[in-house]
Design a protein around this motif. Structure first.
Motif, mmCIF file in Angstrom:
data_model
loop_
_atom_site.group_PDB
_atom_site.id
_atom_site.type_symbol
_atom_site.label_atom_id
_atom_site.label_comp_id
_atom_site.label_asym_id
_atom_site.label_seq_id
_atom_site.Cartn_x
_atom_site.Cartn_y
_atom_site.Cartn_z
ATOM 1 N N ASP A 180 -5.441 59.299 27.415
ATOM 2 C CA ASP A 180 -5.708 60.783 27.598
ATOM 3 C C ASP A 180 -6.027 61.378 26.414
ATOM 4 O OD1 ASP A 180 -4.902 60.405 30.159
ATOM 5 O OD2 ASP A 180 -2.783 61.021 30.058
ATOM 6 N N VAL A 181 -5.519 61.212 25.389
ATOM 7 C CA VAL A 181 -5.532 61.805 23.997
ATOM 8 C C VAL A 181 -7.091 61.593 23.491
ATOM 9 C CG1 VAL A 181 -5.005 62.443 21.724
ATOM 10 C CG2 VAL A 181 -3.229 62.393 23.373
ATOM 11 N N PHE A 182 -7.378 60.286 23.455
ATOM 12 C CA PHE A 182 -8.596 59.771 23.028
ATOM 13 C C PHE A 182 -9.798 60.282 23.867
ATOM 14 C CE2 PHE A 182 -11.701 56.471 22.253
ATOM 15 C CZ PHE A 182 -11.853 56.397 20.571
ATOM 16 N N ASP A 183 -9.764 60.380 25.139
ATOM 17 C CA ASP A 183 -10.787 60.673 25.896
ATOM 18 C C ASP A 183 -11.078 61.834 25.743
ATOM 19 O OD1 ASP A 183 -10.782 57.905 26.697
ATOM 20 O OD2 ASP A 183 -10.144 58.396 28.764
ATOM 21 N N ALA A 184 -9.929 62.842 25.625
ATOM 22 C CA ALA A 184 -10.293 64.321 25.583
ATOM 23 C C ALA A 184 -10.544 64.708 23.979
ATOM 24 C CB ALA A 184 -8.788 65.068 25.576
ATOM 25 N N TRP A 185 -10.483 63.893 23.155
ATOM 26 C CA TRP A 185 -10.964 64.143 21.988
ATOM 27 C C TRP A 185 -12.694 63.686 21.940
ATOM 28 C CZ3 TRP A 185 -12.676 59.808 18.754
ATOM 29 C CH2 TRP A 185 -13.010 60.112 17.423
ATOM 30 N N ALA A 186 -12.940 62.389 22.491
ATOM 31 C CA ALA A 186 -14.391 62.053 22.826
ATOM 32 C C ALA A 186 -14.919 63.104 23.347
ATOM 33 C CB ALA A 186 -14.260 60.930 23.400
ATOM 34 N N ALA A 187 -14.552 63.770 24.490
ATOM 35 C CA ALA A 187 -15.348 64.810 25.235
ATOM 36 C C ALA A 187 -15.568 65.921 24.435
ATOM 37 C CB ALA A 187 -14.499 65.147 26.686
ATOM 38 N N ASP A 188 -14.786 66.471 23.437
ATOM 39 C CA ASP A 188 -15.131 67.480 22.775
ATOM 40 C C ASP A 188 -16.099 67.201 21.878
ATOM 41 O OD1 ASP A 188 -13.150 69.063 23.930
ATOM 42 O OD2 ASP A 188 -11.522 68.664 22.260
ATOM 43 N N LEU A 189 -16.372 65.880 21.555
ATOM 44 C CA LEU A 189 -17.407 65.292 20.605
ATOM 45 C C LEU A 189 -18.758 65.158 21.349
ATOM 46 C CD1 LEU A 189 -15.600 62.804 18.428
ATOM 47 C CD2 LEU A 189 -16.186 65.033 17.762
ATOM 48 N N GLY A 190 -18.558 65.305 22.603
ATOM 49 C CA GLY A 190 -19.776 64.946 23.663
ATOM 50 C C GLY A 190 -19.955 63.339 23.600
ATOM 51 N N ALA A 191 -19.163 62.583 23.376
ATOM 52 C CA ALA A 191 -19.354 61.181 23.126
ATOM 53 C C ALA A 191 -18.423 60.527 24.418
ATOM 54 C CB ALA A 191 -18.473 60.689 21.869
ATOM 55 N N ALA A 192 -19.242 59.527 24.845
ATOM 56 C CA ALA A 192 -18.502 58.497 25.836
ATOM 57 C C ALA A 192 -17.633 57.408 25.303
ATOM 58 C CB ALA A 192 -19.672 58.016 26.662
ATOM 59 N N PRO A 193 -16.358 57.628 25.551
ATOM 60 C CA PRO A 193 -15.490 56.369 24.934
ATOM 61 C C PRO A 193 -15.514 54.949 25.747
ATOM 62 C CG PRO A 193 -14.116 57.990 26.150
ATOM 63 C CD PRO A 193 -15.549 58.443 26.196
ATOM 64 N N ALA A 194 -15.339 53.761 25.177
ATOM 65 C CA ALA A 194 -15.388 52.720 25.811
ATOM 66 C C ALA A 194 -13.849 52.288 25.554
ATOM 67 C CB ALA A 194 -16.096 51.653 25.316
ATOM 68 N N HIS A 195 -13.274 51.413 26.443
ATOM 69 C CA HIS A 195 -11.871 51.068 26.668
ATOM 70 C C HIS A 195 -11.655 49.570 26.475
ATOM 71 C CE1 HIS A 195 -10.754 55.380 28.618
ATOM 72 N NE2 HIS A 195 -11.028 55.475 27.268
ATOM 73 N N GLY A 196 -10.747 49.135 25.772
ATOM 74 C CA GLY A 196 -10.273 47.628 25.861
ATOM 75 C C GLY A 196 -8.829 47.994 25.899
ATOM 76 N N TYR A 197 -8.239 46.621 26.689
ATOM 77 C CA TYR A 197 -6.811 46.800 27.072
ATOM 78 C C TYR A 197 -6.094 45.302 26.659
ATOM 79 C CZ TYR A 197 -8.435 50.080 30.234
ATOM 80 O OH TYR A 197 -8.685 51.131 31.016
ATOM 81 N N VAL A 198 -5.018 45.507 25.724
ATOM 82 C CA VAL A 198 -4.198 44.475 25.318
ATOM 83 C C VAL A 198 -2.879 44.521 26.213
ATOM 84 C CG1 VAL A 198 -5.364 44.318 22.928
ATOM 85 C CG2 VAL A 198 -3.338 45.976 23.308
ATOM 86 N N ARG A 199 -2.075 43.310 25.641
ATOM 87 C CA ARG A 199 -0.750 43.066 26.020
ATOM 88 C C ARG A 199 0.246 43.870 25.470
ATOM 89 N NH1 ARG A 199 3.405 39.918 25.117
ATOM 90 N NH2 ARG A 199 2.242 38.838 23.277
ATOM 91 N N PHE A 200 0.809 44.761 26.238
ATOM 92 C CA PHE A 200 2.057 45.595 25.509
ATOM 93 C C PHE A 200 3.129 44.554 25.123
ATOM 94 C CE2 PHE A 200 5.882 47.807 24.855
ATOM 95 C CZ PHE A 200 5.608 49.048 24.501
ATOM 96 N N GLY A 201 3.281 44.854 23.880
ATOM 97 C CA GLY A 201 4.338 44.019 23.265
ATOM 98 C C GLY A 201 3.783 42.953 22.172
ATOM 99 N N GLY A 202 2.436 42.691 22.495
ATOM 100 C CA GLY A 202 1.916 41.851 21.529
ATOM 101 C C GLY A 202 1.183 42.465 20.226
ATOM 102 N N TRP A 203 2.265 43.091 19.423
ATOM 103 C CA TRP A 203 2.039 44.047 18.461
ATOM 104 C C TRP A 203 1.142 43.292 17.242
ATOM 105 C CZ3 TRP A 203 2.656 49.068 17.217
ATOM 106 C CH2 TRP A 203 2.703 49.489 15.807
ATOM 107 N N ASP A 204 1.732 41.931 17.119
ATOM 108 C CA ASP A 204 1.137 41.388 15.786
ATOM 109 C C ASP A 204 0.166 40.187 16.146
ATOM 110 O OD1 ASP A 204 3.264 39.936 16.948
ATOM 111 O OD2 ASP A 204 4.322 39.410 15.223
ATOM 112 N N ASP A 205 -0.306 40.297 17.421
ATOM 113 C CA ASP A 205 -0.914 39.270 18.062
ATOM 114 C C ASP A 205 -2.669 39.312 17.718
ATOM 115 O OD1 ASP A 205 -2.383 37.224 19.505
ATOM 116 O OD2 ASP A 205 -1.861 38.099 21.393
ATOM 117 N N LYS A 206 -2.932 39.164 16.432
ATOM 118 C CA LYS A 206 -4.182 39.526 15.815
ATOM 119 C C LYS A 206 -5.255 38.830 16.484
ATOM 120 C CE LYS A 206 -5.482 38.163 11.589
ATOM 121 N NZ LYS A 206 -5.564 38.126 10.273
ATOM 122 N N GLU A 207 -5.116 37.595 16.990
ATOM 123 C CA GLU A 207 -6.194 36.929 18.044
ATOM 124 C C GLU A 207 -6.170 37.527 19.340
ATOM 125 O OE1 GLU A 207 -8.122 34.618 17.063
ATOM 126 O OE2 GLU A 207 -7.397 35.088 14.978
ATOM 127 N N GLY A 208 -5.243 37.989 19.786
ATOM 128 C CA GLY A 208 -5.414 38.866 21.031
ATOM 129 C C GLY A 208 -6.337 40.053 20.981
#
Length: 336
Positions: free
Chosen positions: A202-230
């Motif tokens: 929500d915050v990222f998309d609103a910030w990007a909208a103010d810039l006139g930029a179209a953001p792209a999203h990627g999703y990771v597993r919650f809890g995989g904090w230190d899963d660098k390969e993920g």
């Protein structure tokens, strides 16, 4: 020689008799309950101290139905115990529990199977609530007071929430990037089951909208904090497919390292800036001072959750179950 006899334990009845009150009045006076004058309450306390009376917690629990124990629920707690964030959160809860003389119990946490018995606690802190966690939902629908330690995702029952003020922290973290003229921002964060992940989007998309930029999203597993390969598995195709991407916000410093390592291997001349919505751990970002991050205050958050839950438990019996949000500020480390 006869064995020495142990002195008899001082009973609540002994305190009541010497103070000249009923056992019920003595109990209420020592527990802070009931409509008792300050003079009577002090008199009972003085007599209890004089006689060396120590409350029998088991007997008290049988009378009141209270255990003086707060439960801590977190999906996959054994997996999380080696994570600094969860250990610090737990330390904050334990610190407050000790101050108020409450025990802390980590609850069984099979996210796919209902409990076979009720949790034997007075109330529960649900750490990082997830909408696909069956037991979190079960606890929130129970009669127990519940405090969620982070924002709720859609679909979970309402309850009291104590959370980091991510909106303010992210706005501060992203402000310098806007000044640099970002045109194609990417976000890699936990999926829709996480209230934190949803708020980041929500915050990222609103910030990007103010810039006139179209953001792209990627999703990771919650809890995989230190899963660098993920993180790398998610970031690599995004960066390969979008050669115009010039800024990436990730939910962990391990995501920063994964992105920087990939670019160093495959596009060493490409200029992409990174920031982390989660804290640096063990100085991972020391060699990349141009990366900003949010230093999530896990211990302070755990302590605030425990304080709020105990406040609810110590409120007058019959008080309405409340649902509100308390925000905890997080320090922001801006790029140097």
């Amino acid at each position: 020689m006869s064995a020495s006899r142990q002195p008899r334990r001082v009973r609540l009845k002994d305190v009541a008799e010497k103070a000249g009150v009923s056992v019920g009045t003595a109990s209420d006076a020592l527990s802070g309950r009931g409509r008792i004058t300050g003079e009577t309450r002090q008199k009972v306390a003085d007599v209890a101290a004089e006689l060396g009376y120590v409350a029998n917690a088991l007997a008290s629990g049988l009378r009141t139905g209270r255990t003086r124990t707060i439960g801590l629920h977190r999906q996959s707690p054994t997996e999380q115990l080696d994570k600094p964030y969860f250990r610090q959160f737990l330390a904050g809860v334990l610190e407050v529990g000790q101050r108020h003389d409450y025990d802390v119990s980590i609850l069984s946490a099979n996210a796919d199977m209902p409990r076979s018995t009720a949790a034997r606690v007075d109330g529960v802190i649900v750490v990082d609530p997830l909408s696909d966690d069956l037991r979190a939902r079960e606890l929130m629908l129970s009669a127990l007071p519940v405090v969620a330690g982070e924002h709720l995702p859609p679909g979970l029952p309402e309850c009291e929430v104590v959370a980091v003020d991510h909106r303010r922290a992210l706005s501060e973290l992203l402000a310098p990037e806007a000044a640099r003229g970002v045109t194609r921002p990417l976000l890699v964060a936990p999926d829709e089951h996480s209230g934190w992940g949803n708020l980041l989007r929500d915050v990222f998309d609103a910030w990007a909208a103010d810039l006139g930029a179209a953001p792209a999203h990627g999703y990771v597993r919650f809890g995989g904090w230190d899963d660098k390969e993920g993180f790398r598995e998610v970031l690599q195709p995004m960066l390969q497919a979008d050669e115009e991407a010039d800024f990436v916000l990730v939910s962990s410093p391990y995501g920063v390292l994964a992105g920087l390592e990939f670019l160093a291997e495959h596009s060493p001349t490409r200029a992409v800036r990174f920031a982390s919505a989660g804290p640096d751990v063990g100085g991972l970002l020391d060699h990349v001072p141009e990366v900003g991050f949010v230093d999530l205050p896990a211990r302070a958050l755990g302590a605030a959750c425990a304080e709020r839950l105990i406040e609810l438990l110590e409120a007058e019996a019959g008080s309405a179950r409340v649902s509100g949000t308390t925000l905890i500020e997080a320090p922001v480390h801006l790029p140097q």
